[in-house]
Design a protein around this motif. Structure first.
Motif, short mmCIF file in Angstrom:
data_model
loop_
_atom_site.label_atom_id
_atom_site.label_comp_id
_atom_site.label_asym_id
_atom_site.label_seq_id
_atom_site.Cartn_x
_atom_site.Cartn_y
_atom_site.Cartn_z
N ASP A 5 0.83 -1.20 0.12
CA ASP A 5 0.08 0.09 0.05
C ASP A 5 0.96 1.15 -0.03
O ASP A 5 0.41 2.32 0.47
CB ASP A 5 -0.90 -0.16 1.25
N ALA A 6 2.14 1.28 -0.43
CA ALA A 6 2.99 2.40 -0.12
C ALA A 6 2.77 3.31 -1.23
O ALA A 6 2.45 3.00 -2.59
CB ALA A 6 4.52 1.95 -0.39
N PRO A 7 2.59 4.42 -1.31
CA PRO A 7 2.35 5.44 -2.17
C PRO A 7 3.25 5.54 -3.24
O PRO A 7 4.30 5.23 -3.04
CB PRO A 7 2.44 6.86 -1.27
N ARG A 8 2.92 5.74 -4.44
CA ARG A 8 3.66 5.41 -5.85
C ARG A 8 3.67 6.71 -6.61
O ARG A 8 4.63 6.89 -7.51
CB ARG A 8 2.99 4.42 -6.79
N LEU A 9 3.23 7.79 -5.89
CA LEU A 9 3.20 9.18 -6.65
C LEU A 9 3.86 10.07 -5.43
O LEU A 9 3.44 10.15 -4.60
CB LEU A 9 1.69 9.84 -6.91
N PRO A 10 4.68 10.92 -6.45
CA PRO A 10 5.45 11.90 -5.38
C PRO A 10 4.37 12.97 -4.90
O PRO A 10 4.59 13.70 -3.64
CB PRO A 10 6.37 12.68 -6.19
N SER A 11 3.19 13.17 -5.37
CA SER A 11 2.24 14.04 -4.80
C SER A 11 1.59 13.34 -3.52
O SER A 11 0.78 14.19 -2.70
CB SER A 11 1.00 14.56 -5.74
N SER A 12 1.93 11.97 -3.35
CA SER A 12 1.26 11.54 -2.06
C SER A 12 1.88 11.86 -0.81
O SER A 12 3.31 11.86 -0.83
CB SER A 12 1.14 10.01 -2.20
N PRO A 13 1.28 11.89 0.16
CA PRO A 13 1.99 12.45 1.76
C PRO A 13 2.94 11.53 2.10
O PRO A 13 3.98 11.94 2.77
CB PRO A 13 0.75 12.73 2.60
N GLY A 14 2.72 10.27 1.87
CA GLY A 14 3.71 9.27 2.35
C GLY A 14 4.78 8.93 1.53
O GLY A 14 5.72 7.97 1.85
N PHE A 15 4.69 9.34 0.10
CA PHE A 15 5.99 9.15 -0.73
C PHE A 15 7.34 9.24 -0.31
O PHE A 15 8.25 8.78 -0.39
CB PHE A 15 5.55 9.83 -1.96
N TRP A 16 7.43 10.56 0.28
CA TRP A 16 8.49 11.20 1.00
C TRP A 16 8.77 10.65 2.46
O TRP A 16 8.20 11.07 3.26
CB TRP A 16 9.00 12.85 0.73
N ARG A 17 9.80 9.97 2.87
CA ARG A 17 9.84 9.07 3.97
C ARG A 17 11.06 9.59 4.95
O ARG A 17 11.19 9.00 5.97
CB ARG A 17 9.87 7.62 3.80
N SER A 18 11.93 10.39 4.30
CA SER A 18 12.97 10.71 5.10
C SER A 18 12.60 11.28 6.45
O SER A 18 11.97 12.36 6.50
CB SER A 18 14.03 11.82 4.56
N PRO A 19 13.19 10.70 7.52
CA PRO A 19 12.81 11.54 8.86
C PRO A 19 13.67 12.63 9.13
O PRO A 19 13.38 13.27 10.16
CB PRO A 19 13.17 10.49 9.90
N LEU A 20 14.43 12.95 8.43
CA LEU A 20 15.37 14.27 8.30
C LEU A 20 14.34 15.32 8.01
O LEU A 20 14.59 16.66 8.63
CB LEU A 20 16.52 14.42 7.62
N ARG A 21 13.81 15.33 7.14
CA ARG A 21 12.74 16.45 6.61
C ARG A 21 12.05 17.14 7.82
O ARG A 21 11.17 16.08 8.51
CB ARG A 21 11.88 16.36 5.49
N GLY A 22 11.69 18.46 7.92
CA GLY A 22 11.11 19.02 8.92
C GLY A 22 11.19 20.62 8.89
O GLY A 22 12.31 20.94 8.35
N PRO A 23 10.26 21.20 9.56
CA PRO A 23 10.34 22.76 9.68
C PRO A 23 11.54 23.34 10.23
O PRO A 23 12.25 24.33 9.38
CB PRO A 23 8.97 23.55 10.15
N ARG A 24 12.15 22.92 11.18
CA ARG A 24 13.17 23.36 11.76
C ARG A 24 14.65 23.18 11.10
O ARG A 24 15.34 24.12 10.94
CB ARG A 24 13.34 22.81 13.27
N PHE A 25 14.74 21.89 10.51
CA PHE A 25 15.74 21.73 9.64
C PHE A 25 15.98 22.61 8.32
O PHE A 25 16.84 23.17 8.02
CB PHE A 25 15.58 20.28 8.95
N THR A 26 14.71 22.68 7.84
CA THR A 26 14.73 23.74 6.73
C THR A 26 14.91 25.13 7.09
O THR A 26 15.59 25.91 6.18
CB THR A 26 13.37 23.61 6.22
N SER A 27 14.49 25.48 8.12
CA SER A 27 14.69 26.73 8.51
C SER A 27 16.12 27.15 8.96
O SER A 27 16.51 28.23 8.70
CB SER A 27 13.91 26.98 9.96
N VAL A 28 16.79 26.21 9.36
CA VAL A 28 18.29 26.49 9.81
C VAL A 28 19.05 26.62 8.21
O VAL A 28 19.78 27.71 8.25
CB VAL A 28 18.97 25.32 10.55
N LEU A 29 18.70 25.89 7.43
CA LEU A 29 19.13 26.03 6.02
C LEU A 29 18.96 27.30 5.31
O LEU A 29 19.68 27.93 4.72
CB LEU A 29 18.96 24.86 5.14
N GLY A 30 17.48 27.71 5.76
CA GLY A 30 17.02 28.78 4.97
C GLY A 30 17.69 30.12 5.42
O GLY A 30 18.08 31.15 4.80
#
Length: 412
Positions: A5-30
């Motif tokens: 049942d794994a999502p097959r499309l990049p537009s699906s919420p569960g397609f991107w599974r990296s636990p590193l992504r998150g608002p704080r990680f993105t904000s530091v880089l930004g």
């Protein structure tokens, strides 16, 4: 193997599974990019102003710039290392930020596939700014790196492409910052990670912590810095500049043994036209025209100045000792006593950009601005502009015209 049942499309919420992504990680880089890209943009504008593009059509590589040239000013000659510092910072910082930019793009890639494309007018504007931001960033960094490496594989001239691309990018960048800055600051203040569309609903097992990922990105930037910054110095540090332009002729050792971008062979210069019996400098001004051989130039008062060579690709030399005739003395020969005017300089060069260049009156008037005949106590080598070249404090390398054939003094 992915679950059935794994999502097959990049537009699906569960397609991107990296636990590193998150608002704080993105904000530091930004926030790192906010500071770095602001410095890049300012130093890029300053670099463009150094060409004095409003002085003469030959210096203007973006004739349709219109209001985008609002900030242009007469480029100063003090301090004499001004362009060297500005362009060294611009190129070195640009290369250093590449890992941060790539990590930032990776961290927000799920948003590029979000459906529906626009939920409201504000969301549509945000998505458009994001597309322009990503496209502009990639375009500016790619063309900048290719220019540093002297690989002109893109269509058209680097100067207008990079100039107009920078304005498109910075407009999208400012819009994005205004939209996202409150959220970024809030994310950094909170100890707990906020949940948003960057956090996977079904994250994979982590193989590295977010702090470890940031150290990895920082290490990549530090490595690029260490292999780039040496091109701003001579001696051993230059050998560490593995990402500096390579593949050109070896300048050798001795008084003429410093960096060369444009060789006499590339420029189409032949010994028959630079020899003592053939070469004459044609100087034109208010009182007429004079033709001077190299020996006649040497009979004029000569002066010395310690000045570097600095190029748009980011490399520079330390101060070299130049000796020759002051530009303002040549202006006086053709009737421009007192305050000298602008000068239009033409080279024997047959191919390549900036075969002709214009210098402002303040550059001509500076006592360190020379028609150089010697460098470091030795006659100029063919690759460094024999029989004569221009050397001006704080000017980009391409305006220090080599193999000078004609100089025309007057308001341009």
């Amino acid at each position: 193997m992915p679950a059935p049942d794994a999502p097959r499309l990049p537009s699906s919420p569960g397609f991107w599974r990296s636990p590193l992504r998150g608002p704080r990680f993105t904000s530091v880089l930004g926030l790192v990019l906010l500071f770095g890209i602001t410095v890049l943009f300012v130093t890029g504008l300053v670099s463009y102003a150094a060409y004095n593009p409003d002085l003469s059509p030959v210096n203007d590589t973006t004739p349709g710039k219109g209001i985008l040239g609002f900030y242009l000013f007469s480029w100063p000659t003090n301090p004499h290392w001004l362009y060297r510092l500005n362009q060294g910072v611009h190129v070195t910082l640009g290369v250093t930020l590449i890992p941060v930019l790539l990590a930032k793009l990776w961290s927000v890639v799920p948003r590029l596939f979000t459906l529906p494309p626009a939920r409201s007018l504000a969301h549509a504007l945000e998505r458009i700014s994001l597309l322009l931001l990503v496209g502009g960033a990639l375009f500016e960094f790619v063309t900048g790196v290719l220019n540093v490496q002297l690989d002109y594989i893109f269509p058209g001239s680097f100067y207008p492409l990079h100039f107009y691309g920078a304005w498109v990018f910075i407009a999208a960048f400012v819009a994005h910052v205004l939209l996202k800055m409150p959220t970024a600051l809030r994310n950094l203040r909170h100890l707990r990670e906020e949940k948003n569309d960057l956090v996977s609903p079904r994250p994979a097992e982590p193989t590295v912590s977010r702090r470890g990922a940031l150290w990895f990105v920082g290490g990549g930037s530090l490595l690029l810095f260490a292999t780039t910054v040496g091109q701003n110095f001579d001696g051993l540090p230059r050998r560490t500049a593995l990402l500096a332009p390579h593949g050109g002729d070896d300048p050798g050792s001795g008084p003429n043994g410093f960096q060369i971008n444009k060789t006499a062979r590339y420029a189409g210069i032949v010994a028959a036209e630079t020899g003592e019996g053939a070469w004459r400098l044609v100087v034109t001004g208010r009182s007429g025209t004079v033709r001077l051989s190299r020996q006649q130039l040497l009979r004029l008062p000569t002066h010395s100045a310690a000045l570097p060579i600095a190029c748009v690709e980011g490399w520079s030399t330390s101060d070299q000792w130049w000796r020759g005739v002051r530009l303002r003395d040549l202006a006086a020969l053709v009737g421009h006593d007192g305050d000298p005017p602008d000068v239009f300089v033409e080279s024997l060069q047959r191919r390549g950009a900036f075969r002709r260049a214009a210098l402002r009156a303040n550059q001509v008037a500076d006592p360190r601005s020379l028609l150089a005949l010697y460098v470091n106590g030795e006659q100029l080598s063919p690759d460094h502009g024999h029989p004569a070249r221009i050397i001006v404090p704080a000017a980009p390398g391409v305006l220090n015209t080599k193999w000078v054939a004609r100089m025309t003094f007057g308001d341009l």
